[in-house]
Write a protein that holds these residues in place. Structure first.
Motif, PDB file in Angstrom:
ATOM      1  N   LYS A   1     -73.133 -65.856  51.817  1.00  0.00           N
ATOM      2  CA  LYS A   1     -73.533 -64.650  52.465  1.00  0.00           C
ATOM      3  C   LYS A   1     -73.324 -63.183  52.101  1.00  0.00           C
ATOM      4  CE  LYS A   1     -73.069 -67.107  56.912  1.00  0.00           C
ATOM      5  NZ  LYS A   1     -74.068 -67.820  56.879  1.00  0.00           N
ATOM      6  N   ARG A   2     -72.492 -63.091  51.275  1.00  0.00           N
ATOM      7  CA  ARG A   2     -72.088 -61.681  50.764  1.00  0.00           C
ATOM      8  C   ARG A   2     -71.297 -61.659  49.322  1.00  0.00           C
ATOM      9  NH1 ARG A   2     -67.296 -60.305  55.180  1.00  0.00           N
ATOM     10  NH2 ARG A   2     -66.516 -62.367  55.116  1.00  0.00           N
ATOM     11  N   ILE A   3     -71.087 -60.218  49.052  1.00  0.00           N
ATOM     12  CA  ILE A   3     -70.298 -60.143  47.704  1.00  0.00           C
ATOM     13  C   ILE A   3     -69.351 -59.123  48.239  1.00  0.00           C
ATOM     14  CG2 ILE A   3     -70.205 -59.215  45.620  1.00  0.00           C
ATOM     15  CD1 ILE A   3     -72.978 -59.955  45.070  1.00  0.00           C
ATOM     16  N   ILE A   4     -68.181 -59.484  47.953  1.00  0.00           N
ATOM     17  CA  ILE A   4     -66.903 -58.584  48.436  1.00  0.00           C
ATOM     18  C   ILE A   4     -66.250 -58.005  47.200  1.00  0.00           C
ATOM     19  CG2 ILE A   4     -64.774 -58.373  49.816  1.00  0.00           C
ATOM     20  CD1 ILE A   4     -65.561 -60.969  51.236  1.00  0.00           C
ATOM     21  N   LEU A   5     -66.269 -56.540  47.079  1.00  0.00           N
ATOM     22  CA  LEU A   5     -65.402 -55.775  46.349  1.00  0.00           C
ATOM     23  C   LEU A   5     -64.209 -55.292  46.672  1.00  0.00           C
ATOM     24  CD1 LEU A   5     -68.617 -54.042  44.757  1.00  0.00           C
ATOM     25  CD2 LEU A   5     -67.584 -56.343  44.243  1.00  0.00           C
ATOM     26  N   ALA A   6     -62.915 -56.042  46.494  1.00  0.00           N
ATOM     27  CA  ALA A   6     -61.691 -55.524  46.783  1.00  0.00           C
ATOM     28  C   ALA A   6     -60.957 -54.765  45.653  1.00  0.00           C
ATOM     29  CB  ALA A   6     -60.987 -56.765  47.358  1.00  0.00           C
ATOM     30  N   SER A   7     -60.525 -53.797  45.870  1.00  0.00           N
ATOM     31  CA  SER A   7     -59.430 -52.936  45.093  1.00  0.00           C
ATOM     32  C   SER A   7     -58.296 -52.356  45.888  1.00  0.00           C
ATOM     33  CB  SER A   7     -60.272 -51.945  44.523  1.00  0.00           C
ATOM     34  OG  SER A   7     -60.484 -50.919  45.127  1.00  0.00           O
ATOM     35  N   ASN A   8     -57.392 -51.840  45.258  1.00  0.00           N
ATOM     36  CA  ASN A   8     -56.448 -50.974  46.055  1.00  0.00           C
ATOM     37  C   ASN A   8     -56.661 -50.017  46.780  1.00  0.00           C
ATOM     38  OD1 ASN A   8     -56.723 -49.282  44.000  1.00  0.00           O
ATOM     39  ND2 ASN A   8     -54.846 -49.768  42.871  1.00  0.00           N
ATOM     40  N   LYS A   9     -58.304 -49.549  46.576  1.00  0.00           N
ATOM     41  CA  LYS A   9     -58.643 -48.580  47.380  1.00  0.00           C
ATOM     42  C   LYS A   9     -59.305 -49.116  48.909  1.00  0.00           C
ATOM     43  CE  LYS A   9     -59.202 -45.181  43.820  1.00  0.00           C
ATOM     44  NZ  LYS A   9     -60.260 -44.565  42.782  1.00  0.00           N
ATOM     45  N   GLY A  10     -59.548 -50.363  48.971  1.00  0.00           N
ATOM     46  CA  GLY A  10     -60.059 -51.059  50.165  1.00  0.00           C
ATOM     47  C   GLY A  10     -61.093 -52.107  49.655  1.00  0.00           C
ATOM     48  N   GLU A  11     -61.889 -52.409  50.702  1.00  0.00           N
ATOM     49  CA  GLU A  11     -62.789 -53.483  50.384  1.00  0.00           C
ATOM     50  C   GLU A  11     -64.247 -53.034  50.704  1.00  0.00           C
ATOM     51  OE1 GLU A  11     -60.916 -57.704  51.787  1.00  0.00           O
ATOM     52  OE2 GLU A  11     -62.433 -57.132  52.762  1.00  0.00           O
ATOM     53  N   ARG A  12     -65.070 -53.417  50.038  1.00  0.00           N
ATOM     54  CA  ARG A  12     -66.647 -53.053  50.161  1.00  0.00           C
ATOM     55  C   ARG A  12     -67.228 -54.347  50.376  1.00  0.00           C
ATOM     56  NH1 ARG A  12     -70.546 -49.213  46.836  1.00  0.00           N
ATOM     57  NH2 ARG A  12     -72.270 -49.287  48.311  1.00  0.00           N
ATOM     58  N   LYS A  13     -68.196 -54.677  51.328  1.00  0.00           N
ATOM     59  CA  LYS A  13     -68.846 -55.915  51.436  1.00  0.00           C
ATOM     60  C   LYS A  13     -70.350 -55.609  51.297  1.00  0.00           C
ATOM     61  CE  LYS A  13     -65.163 -57.507  54.540  1.00  0.00           C
ATOM     62  NZ  LYS A  13     -64.330 -56.738  55.574  1.00  0.00           N
ATOM     63  N   LEU A  14     -70.903 -56.344  50.681  1.00  0.00           N
ATOM     64  CA  LEU A  14     -72.527 -56.064  50.381  1.00  0.00           C
ATOM     65  C   LEU A  14     -73.190 -57.470  50.881  1.00  0.00           C
ATOM     66  CD1 LEU A  14     -72.172 -55.219  46.548  1.00  0.00           C
ATOM     67  CD2 LEU A  14     -72.315 -53.578  48.561  1.00  0.00           C
ATOM     68  N   PRO A  15     -73.776 -57.317  52.012  1.00  0.00           N
ATOM     69  CA  PRO A  15     -74.525 -58.759  52.314  1.00  0.00           C
ATOM     70  C   PRO A  15     -75.554 -59.057  51.372  1.00  0.00           C
ATOM     71  CG  PRO A  15     -74.416 -56.800  54.113  1.00  0.00           C
ATOM     72  CD  PRO A  15     -73.771 -56.062  52.895  1.00  0.00           C
ATOM     73  N   LEU A  16     -75.800 -60.375  50.872  1.00  0.00           N
ATOM     74  CA  LEU A  16     -76.759 -60.545  50.221  1.00  0.00           C
ATOM     75  C   LEU A  16     -77.901 -60.286  50.309  1.00  0.00           C
ATOM     76  CD1 LEU A  16     -75.567 -64.510  49.244  1.00  0.00           C
ATOM     77  CD2 LEU A  16     -75.233 -62.577  47.958  1.00  0.00           C
ATOM     78  N   GLU A  17     -78.390 -60.363  51.606  1.00  0.00           N
ATOM     79  CA  GLU A  17     -79.859 -60.023  51.916  1.00  0.00           C
ATOM     80  C   GLU A  17     -80.096 -58.448  51.651  1.00  0.00           C
ATOM     81  OE1 GLU A  17     -77.848 -61.000  54.427  1.00  0.00           O
ATOM     82  OE2 GLU A  17     -77.943 -59.807  56.007  1.00  0.00           O
ATOM     83  N   LYS A  18     -79.002 -57.443  51.326  1.00  0.00           N
ATOM     84  CA  LYS A  18     -79.391 -56.308  50.846  1.00  0.00           C
ATOM     85  C   LYS A  18     -79.519 -56.050  49.526  1.00  0.00           C
ATOM     86  CE  LYS A  18     -78.470 -54.182  54.963  1.00  0.00           C
ATOM     87  NZ  LYS A  18     -79.553 -53.740  55.623  1.00  0.00           N
ATOM     88  N   ILE A  19     -79.217 -57.291  48.604  1.00  0.00           N
ATOM     89  CA  ILE A  19     -79.290 -57.150  47.157  1.00  0.00           C
ATOM     90  C   ILE A  19     -80.862 -57.504  46.954  1.00  0.00           C
ATOM     91  CG2 ILE A  19     -78.600 -58.203  44.951  1.00  0.00           C
ATOM     92  CD1 ILE A  19     -76.032 -58.583  46.611  1.00  0.00           C
ATOM     93  N   GLU A  20     -81.398 -56.678  46.195  1.00  0.00           N
ATOM     94  CA  GLU A  20     -82.901 -56.752  46.075  1.00  0.00           C
ATOM     95  C   GLU A  20     -83.205 -57.458  44.694  1.00  0.00           C
ATOM     96  OE1 GLU A  20     -83.867 -52.727  46.716  1.00  0.00           O
ATOM     97  OE2 GLU A  20     -83.401 -52.741  48.915  1.00  0.00           O
ATOM     98  N   ASP A  21     -82.349 -56.951  43.635  1.00  0.00           N
ATOM     99  CA  ASP A  21     -82.533 -57.570  42.390  1.00  0.00           C
ATOM    100  C   ASP A  21     -81.373 -57.709  41.699  1.00  0.00           C
ATOM    101  OD1 ASP A  21     -85.184 -57.124  39.950  1.00  0.00           O
ATOM    102  OD2 ASP A  21     -83.885 -58.960  40.365  1.00  0.00           O
ATOM    103  N   VAL A  22     -81.263 -58.445  40.436  1.00  0.00           N
ATOM    104  CA  VAL A  22     -79.874 -58.720  39.547  1.00  0.00           C
ATOM    105  C   VAL A  22     -80.547 -58.081  38.324  1.00  0.00           C
ATOM    106  CG1 VAL A  22     -78.151 -60.013  38.949  1.00  0.00           C
ATOM    107  CG2 VAL A  22     -78.951 -60.214  41.129  1.00  0.00           C
ATOM    108  N   GLY A  23     -79.755 -57.505  37.369  1.00  0.00           N
ATOM    109  CA  GLY A  23     -80.163 -57.326  35.808  1.00  0.00           C
ATOM    110  C   GLY A  23     -80.369 -55.945  35.767  1.00  0.00           C
TER     111      GLY A  23
END
Lengths: 290, 121
Positions: free
Chosen positions: A40-62
């Motif tokens: 459903k999503r990509i979660i980017l977690a660091s010591n500054k917090g989390e960012r969640k990217l819903p898959l449907e918001k990702i338009e392309d890879v590359g």
């Protein structure tokens, strides 16, 4: 994660956003953290917090977005396009970035339904094949299409020679179609046509074009080597090529070696040239006289 | 029945390749070959061929002019153009000149055979 959410990858890595709201962030730098890919999503977690990217918001890879030296210095990263290209996020894994990229493609594409015509063209001849509903699956080096009729079509990324996005009539309606040219399991050149909603089609295109980038190697060929390739393409047997081109067998074998090393040819079978020994000649003579 | 075919191309290699494909196919017989449009017309008249496999760009006389000439004869053979990628404009001229079909280089045997069979019906 909810019960319907499934983890696909969980990696230690780095991420950065080189383009934000349409502006290049020239001072941006890699952030250490954890990258989780789910269905459903990509979660980017660091010591500054989390960012969640819903898959449907990702338009392309590359694509490469080397806005500064820190980013350009990393040869292998996964770029995610969001918001019409106004936001770009880059990911890299400490272990296997290629695997991470495959996970992202898998998260978007796996189990999606598309319409497939396969083979649409075979050996240059348009086939009378119908469009069929098909389920997508990405595997290492492969795009698998499971057709409703039970047939399985495998597009090996290494065997993709061309692809084109065009518009065609699909079940009576004008629709976007990806035409992928590749080699079938039987060794012939085929085209598989895939039709789906725009976003999925773009992902499929990006996925198969990874194979195309690998096959587009710049190989310098001389005239004889070119003729060898054209003759093989046209169906001349590799064993007939020396006579066909009026060349020595040894010279052609050397060309085959070079083209195999360059990834342009693959060895299918080694045949041996033989001759009778003295003993063999004697036995043949006896056999003739029996 | 065997269709009599003339292969026309200024490249000896391409003529040999096409002959190889055609001679391996039942019902096709290559009766002669030519390396330019002038020879193409001469050889066609000499053999009264059924099919001419015609390259487009050739010295002395090109394939389009040669196609026009052979199509204007009483027997009017089938002419199949041998084209390359990027020759779309030339192909349009060839169609106007009377070409009945085309194949694209590099040749693939199935598409060559299929196109000829489509053209001769």
């Amino acid at each position: 994660m909810s019960s319907s959410e499934r983890k696909i990858a969980d990696e230690i890595g780095k991420f950065v956003q080189p383009v934000k709201k349409g502006r290049e962030m020239n001072n941006s730098g890699w952030i250490d953290g954890r990258i989780i890919v789910s269905n459903k999503r990509i979660i980017l977690a660091s010591n500054k917090g989390e960012r969640k990217l819903p898959l449907e918001k990702i338009e392309d890879v590359g694509g490469r977005y080397d806005v500064n030296q820190k980013i350009a210095g990393v040869s292998d990263y996964v770029s995610l396009t969001l918001n019409g290209g106004n936001d770009i996020i880059l990911l890299t894994s400490s272990e296997d970035t290629e695997n991470l990229e495959r996970s992202v493609f898998g998260a978007v594409l796996d189990h999606r339904y598309v319409l497939v015509k396969s083979p649409a063209v075979e050996g240059g001849v348009v086939q009378d094949t119908e469009w069929e509903r098909s389920k997508l699956k990405t595997d290492e080096g492969e795009l698998a299409l499971a057709l409703e009729t039970g047939k399985l079509v495998s597009v090996e990324l290494d065997d993709v020679s061309a692809f084109e996005a065009t518009t065609r009539s699909v079940k009576g309606e004008k629709s976007g179609v990806l035409e992928v040219e590749h080699t079938s399991e039987e060794g012939s050149t085929v085209e598989t046509h895939i039709s789906s909603q725009k976003r999925i089609a773009e992902f499929v295109g990006s996925y198969v074009s990874r194979g195309l980038e690998e096959t587009e190697t710049a190989v310098e060929l001389d005239e004889t080597q070119r003729r060898v390739l054209v003759a093989l393409y046209s169906g001349v047997s590799p064993f007939d090529i020396p006579d066909f081109l009026d060349k020595e067998v040894g010279d052609i074998e050397e060309i085959y070696e070079r083209l195999i090393e360059a990834g342009v040819l693959e060895e299918v079978r080694v045949r041996r040239e033989v001759d009778l020994t003295t003993r063999g000649r004697n036995m043949a003579s006896e056999a003739m006289n029996e | 029945m065997s269709y009599r075919i003339i292969v026309v191309d200024d490249s000896e290699f391409m003529r040999t390749l096409l002959k190889e494909i055609l001679e391996e196919t039942d019902g096709f017989k290559v009766v002669d070959e030519a390396e330019n449009g002038v020879e193409a017309v001469e050889k066609y008249e000499e053999h009264d061929a059924d099919i001419v496999m015609m390259d487009i760009v050739m010295p002395i006389k090109d394939g389009i002019e040669a196609t026009q000439e052979v199509k204007n004869t009483a027997e009017s053979p089938n002419v199949i153009m041998c084209t390359s990628v990027g020759q779309e404009e030339k192909m349009k001229e060839a169609v106007k000149a009377g070409a009945d079909g085309y194949i694209t280089k590099p040749f693939e045997k199935p598409s060559v055979v299929s196109e000829i069979k489509d053209v001769v019906g």
